[in-house]
Scaffold this active site. Sequence first.
Site, PDB file in Angstrom:
ATOM      1  CB  CYS A  12      88.396 -66.980   1.021  1.00  0.00           C
ATOM      2  SG  CYS A  12      89.454 -66.438  -0.306  1.00  0.00           S
ATOM      3  CB  CYS A  18      93.755 -62.164  -0.439  1.00  0.00           C
ATOM      4  SG  CYS A  18      92.572 -60.967  -1.007  1.00  0.00           S
ATOM      5  CB  CYS A  21      87.874 -60.767   3.186  1.00  0.00           C
ATOM      6  SG  CYS A  21      86.838 -60.769   1.736  1.00  0.00           S
ATOM      7  CB  CYS A  95      87.228 -62.880  -5.405  1.00  0.00           C
ATOM      8  SG  CYS A  95      86.895 -61.634  -4.149  1.00  0.00           S
ATOM      9  CD  GLN A 219      78.201 -45.112  -2.087  1.00  0.00           C
ATOM     10  OE1 GLN A 219      78.467 -46.153  -1.505  1.00  0.00           O
ATOM     11  NE2 GLN A 219      78.295 -43.925  -1.498  1.00  0.00           N
ATOM     12  CE1 TYR A 248      84.191 -32.856   3.338  1.00  0.00           C
ATOM     13  CE2 TYR A 248      81.999 -32.593   4.292  1.00  0.00           C
ATOM     14  CZ  TYR A 248      83.355 -32.356   4.329  1.00  0.00           C
ATOM     15  OH  TYR A 248      83.893 -31.606   5.353  1.00  0.00           O
ATOM     16  CD  GLU A 269      84.112 -34.253  -4.461  1.00  0.00           C
ATOM     17  OE1 GLU A 269      83.393 -34.851  -3.650  1.00  0.00           O
ATOM     18  OE2 GLU A 269      85.342 -34.408  -4.525  1.00  0.00           O
ATOM     19  CG  ASP A 317      78.991 -39.736   1.985  1.00  0.00           C
ATOM     20  OD1 ASP A 317      79.617 -40.323   2.878  1.00  0.00           O
ATOM     21  OD2 ASP A 317      78.723 -40.260   0.888  1.00  0.00           O
ATOM     22  CB  CYS A 344      83.039 -44.299   4.633  1.00  0.00           C
ATOM     23  SG  CYS A 344      84.142 -42.929   4.391  1.00  0.00           S
TER      24      CYS A 344
HETATM   25  N1  SAH Z   1      78.652 -38.525  -1.489  1.00  0.00           N
HETATM   26  C1  SAH Z   1      79.395 -39.209  -2.502  1.00  0.00           C
HETATM   27  C2  SAH Z   1      80.904 -39.269  -2.233  1.00  0.00           C
HETATM   28  C3  SAH Z   1      81.366 -39.487  -0.833  1.00  0.00           C
HETATM   29  S1  SAH Z   1      83.087 -39.835  -0.665  1.00  0.00           S
HETATM   30  C4  SAH Z   1      78.823 -40.587  -2.769  1.00  0.00           C
HETATM   31  O1  SAH Z   1      77.969 -41.066  -2.012  1.00  0.00           O
HETATM   32  O2  SAH Z   1      79.188 -41.210  -3.748  1.00  0.00           O
HETATM   33  C5  SAH Z   1      83.728 -38.366  -0.035  1.00  0.00           C
HETATM   34  C6  SAH Z   1      83.956 -37.276  -1.063  1.00  0.00           C
HETATM   35  O3  SAH Z   1      84.481 -36.143  -0.381  1.00  0.00           O
HETATM   36  C7  SAH Z   1      84.963 -37.609  -2.165  1.00  0.00           C
HETATM   37  O4  SAH Z   1      84.355 -37.409  -3.409  1.00  0.00           O
HETATM   38  C8  SAH Z   1      86.101 -36.605  -1.953  1.00  0.00           C
HETATM   39  O5  SAH Z   1      86.699 -36.143  -3.152  1.00  0.00           O
HETATM   40  C9  SAH Z   1      85.386 -35.478  -1.256  1.00  0.00           C
HETATM   41  N2  SAH Z   1      86.221 -34.589  -0.428  1.00  0.00           N
HETATM   42  C10 SAH Z   1      87.329 -34.902   0.282  1.00  0.00           C
HETATM   43  N3  SAH Z   1      87.776 -33.831   0.966  1.00  0.00           N
HETATM   44  C11 SAH Z   1      86.920 -32.809   0.693  1.00  0.00           C
HETATM   45  C12 SAH Z   1      86.869 -31.450   1.094  1.00  0.00           C
HETATM   46  N4  SAH Z   1      87.753 -30.927   1.927  1.00  0.00           N
HETATM   47  N5  SAH Z   1      85.851 -30.694   0.631  1.00  0.00           N
HETATM   48  C13 SAH Z   1      84.923 -31.208  -0.228  1.00  0.00           C
HETATM   49  N6  SAH Z   1      84.949 -32.489  -0.641  1.00  0.00           N
HETATM   50  C14 SAH Z   1      85.932 -33.284  -0.205  1.00  0.00           C
END
Ligand code: SAH
Length: 390
Positions: A12, A18, A21, A95, A219, A248, A269, A317, A344
């Site tokens: 790139c 940038c 990446c 890109c 996502q 989450y 959430e 998550d 992540c």
């Molecule tokens: N599982 C979802 C999102 C994962 S990202 C997916 O796959 O799309 C992580 C998420 O955790 C976000 O939406 C964020 O708002 C939430 N989050 C962050 N801190 C948190 C907390 N203390 N309690 C509950 N959720 C939380």
Amino acid sequence: MSYNQDIKSISCRFKNECGGCDMTDIAYEEELSLKKKYVEGLFKGICKVDSVHGMYRPIYYRNKVHACLGQNEAGQIISGIYAKGSHRIVPVDSCMIEDQECDRIIFFIRDYLNKHKATAYDEDKKKGQYRHILVRKAFSTGDIQVILVLADPVLKGKKALIEALVKEFPAIKSIVVNINNQATSMVLSDTSKTIYGSDVIVDALLKKKFRIGPDTFYQINHDQAEKLYKKAYELADLKKTDVLVDAYCGVGTIGLCAANLVDRVIGVELNPNSVREAKLNAKLNGIKNASFYAADAGDFLLDYVSQSKKMDVLIMDPPRSGSTEKFLDCIVKSGLKRLVYISCDPSTQARDLKYLLKRGYKMASLCYPYDMFPHTNAVETVCLLTKVHE
Ligand code: SAH
């Protein structure tokens, strides 16, 4: 897994400026092996690490594309991204990781604005109109949403711009204006108005529908998300009688995609807007066995466990910072048998896993890394823990 040999690596010309990446000019296999080594380093003493599940065609995968707008010395509107650590715009005009149609829409709008003598917002002088363009695409249908972020709510020539855009790109099903005149690094304000089509576009993930609006957390890499979720369900060994807690949960994707495999889904959430969207997503799919709660995951689980409510399996998550001791202590207290941890940021995941391994849990699978963001340093991981029998 084999990879498309046409795409051995990406090269790139913007790579030095940038911030998009981190890994250009190296073979994709090499990138995946570096990511595996990174995760192995973190998971030493925890468990073995599988090979990284990469993309067959690791390019043009981003379904959300953002461009900042500015003007060059000749007064021309330019679009691109901020140079690392500054607000100087690098005028990126191609890109390798962004969806190409989304990019074409951005270039079309930029050229249109130049032809019609529009102005870009100048952060220092606090003058001008157009600040950012955000384009989101539902990969399963091809539907596109365009979000124009403006400093001034009065949009001259709106009708002609809409007509030109939709004529050139019939996949555009929604155009939204977001007014942001604050001195902020946030792209979007809370003020959005739909000026064409619907408020949201709808994507399908594992055959379930999900609404995507201007600020929906969703996502970025559609195909890899499906693979990651499938692995999570396989590890969770979901049964028709299970109560599945999706912690989450964002807009409910993980829980809703598994709703027909279990008895009930409970999602938690922190962000109330995401919870509202999760409920709308349940409705959109006619799913009646899922409930969503807006709360801190730790607080919620403490209440839930204190009341001895049923929880057979939990999929978590969390954000990059990982989970909290409060949340993990609740898991220990509950005696939960199956825990699937998606992350992540494997470094915070490794920390949390070590915490649980000292408190009656064992690793019941390898750690499976997924390459959600090819050519960047990011890698996601999923693994299963089970309770040690006493
Ligand atoms: N599982 C979802 C999102 C994962 S990202 C997916 O796959 O799309 C992580 C998420 O955790 C976000 O939406 C964020 O708002 C939430 N989050 C962050 N801190 C948190 C907390 N203390 N309690 C509950 N959720 C939380």
